[in-house]
Design an enzyme around this catalytic site. Structure first.
Site, mmCIF file in Angstrom:
data_model
loop_
_atom_site.group_PDB
_atom_site.id
_atom_site.type_symbol
_atom_site.label_atom_id
_atom_site.label_comp_id
_atom_site.label_asym_id
_atom_site.label_seq_id
_atom_site.Cartn_x
_atom_site.Cartn_y
_atom_site.Cartn_z
ATOM 1 N N HIS A 61 -4.586 62.693 4.187
ATOM 2 C CA HIS A 61 -5.533 63.560 3.490
ATOM 3 C C HIS A 61 -5.182 63.725 2.019
ATOM 4 O O HIS A 61 -6.066 63.958 1.189
ATOM 5 C CB HIS A 61 -5.591 64.931 4.176
ATOM 6 C CG HIS A 61 -6.427 64.941 5.412
ATOM 7 N ND1 HIS A 61 -7.286 65.980 5.741
ATOM 8 C CD2 HIS A 61 -6.559 64.035 6.417
ATOM 9 C CE1 HIS A 61 -7.895 65.709 6.882
ATOM 10 N NE2 HIS A 61 -7.457 64.536 7.314
ATOM 11 N N ASP A 69 -0.537 62.227 -4.673
ATOM 12 C CA ASP A 69 -0.026 63.044 -5.773
ATOM 13 C C ASP A 69 0.275 64.484 -5.385
ATOM 14 O O ASP A 69 0.500 65.334 -6.246
ATOM 15 C CB ASP A 69 -1.018 63.033 -6.938
ATOM 16 C CG ASP A 69 -2.330 63.742 -6.616
ATOM 17 O OD1 ASP A 69 -2.562 64.072 -5.422
ATOM 18 O OD2 ASP A 69 -3.127 63.972 -7.542
ATOM 19 N N SER A 71 -1.614 66.748 -4.449
ATOM 20 C CA SER A 71 -2.633 67.727 -4.861
ATOM 21 C C SER A 71 -3.099 68.575 -3.683
ATOM 22 O O SER A 71 -3.586 69.698 -3.866
ATOM 23 C CB SER A 71 -3.822 67.015 -5.506
ATOM 24 O OG SER A 71 -4.309 65.970 -4.686
ATOM 25 N N THR A 233 0.631 58.296 26.202
ATOM 26 C CA THR A 233 1.943 58.698 25.661
ATOM 27 C C THR A 233 1.695 59.516 24.388
ATOM 28 O O THR A 233 1.889 59.019 23.279
ATOM 29 C CB THR A 233 2.817 57.463 25.340
ATOM 30 O OG1 THR A 233 2.074 56.571 24.486
ATOM 31 C CG2 THR A 233 3.221 56.729 26.611
#
Length: 310
Positions: A61, A69, A71, A233
């Site tokens: 994300h 970066d 952010s 799993t």
């Protein structure tokens, strides 16, 4: 040999980024940096092994909005963190603890962006996934706006999902490998409830889903808000996720489509048949993703607190 060859190939794919990023970036400026990250991730994993899925989600994300970066970590009323798709991102506290130890050891040296990258790498290994070296040297961004967040939902088409990755310099093998991180993922029941109850208003479940899985997910979602995306799993980083897709046991619609779409079904089959191949391709894809639109050199900053700009 795999680590070297992967990095060599990727250097030619991302020459500008890799001219700045390098394995062992902190070897002189903060030689204990990667050990500090690894130890704190191991402690957290011992308490809650779902930290692997959480960090993979955080990393994805972050990288797919403004590049890798950090952010996503910024606290403010209109930061990326406040956008709808990021409501399920967690483990910010772990990043804070890692940052605090790194600041104590090496003030203003290790970026929050590199912390996310390294912590994710270490959590994958703890879950049985590949252990690999990854270049560091990222710097932290100076912008974080919720309006910039446009991430794929669970019903996106395969073409749409693959396009998202190719726009970032990756290919179909990378896209499917990174979606394979769902092997340790959890999905909110609301994101697939229509598939097990009222698919497209028919009053019946999605016919492409294994009926036994439908029944199992109904039981799970009566008692819990979420379910494992790999019902075989769920806490182990392996290729069972792809084997499940080939048995019509994909929980999210986009995941199941990977096994039938002509663009991706062959890749799913290869990953399902060869765990080692999947893991190698996952490493390549993670190194590529970790170089997406990175800030290096004098760009950005090294935050002292990951939740706010300096």
């Amino acid at each position: 040999m795999m680590k070297f060859s992967s990095l060599l190939v990727l250097f030619f794919i991302f020459p500008i980024a890799f001219a700045q990023l390098r394995v062992g970036f902190y070897s002189r400026s903060c030689p204990q940096a990667e050990t500090i990250v690894r130890n704190l991730v191991r402690q957290r994993f011992g308490v809650d092994p779902t930290v692997t899925a959480a960090l993979l989600r955080m990393h994805f994300h972050d990288c797919f909005v403004r590049g890798c970066d950090a952010s996503l970590l910024i606290d403010s009323t209109n930061s990326e963190k406040t956008a709808g798709p990021n409501g399920s991102v967690r483990e910010f506290g772990l990043i804070d603890r890692i940052k605090a130890q790194l600041e104590a050891a090496c003030p203003s040296t290790v970026s929050c962006a590199d912390i996310i990258t390294l912590a994710t790498r270490d959590s994958v290994a703890l879950a049985g996934g590949p252990s690999y070296s990854i270049p560091t040297g990222r710097r932290d961004g100076l912008v974080s706006n919720n309006v910039d967040v446009a991430l794929p939902g669970p019903t996106i088409s395969v073409a749409g999902a693959v396009s998202l990755f190719t726009n970032k310099g990756m290919n179909v093998f990378d896209a499917v490998a990174l979606l394979g991180a769902h092997t340790v993922g959890q999905g909110n029941c609301g994101l697939f409830n229509d598939r097990i109850t009222n698919f497209r208003g028919t009053g019946r479940p999605d016919p492409s889903m294994d009926p036994a899985l439908v029944s199992s997910l109904r039981n799970t979602c009566r008692n819990s808000a979420s379910a494992a995306l790999d019902q075989s799993t769920p806490l182990r980083f392996d290729n069972q996720f792809f084997k499940q897709l080939r048995k019509r046991r994909g929980v999210m619609q986009v995941d199941q489509r990977l096994a039938t779409d002509r663009q991706t079904r062959g890749v799913v089959a290869r990953y399902a048949n060869n765990n080692a191949f999947f893991k190698r391709q996952f490493v390549r894809a993670m190194i590529k993703m970790g170089a997406v639109d990175v800030l290096t050199g004098r760009s950005g900053e090294i935050r002292r607190n990951c939740r706010r700009f300096n």
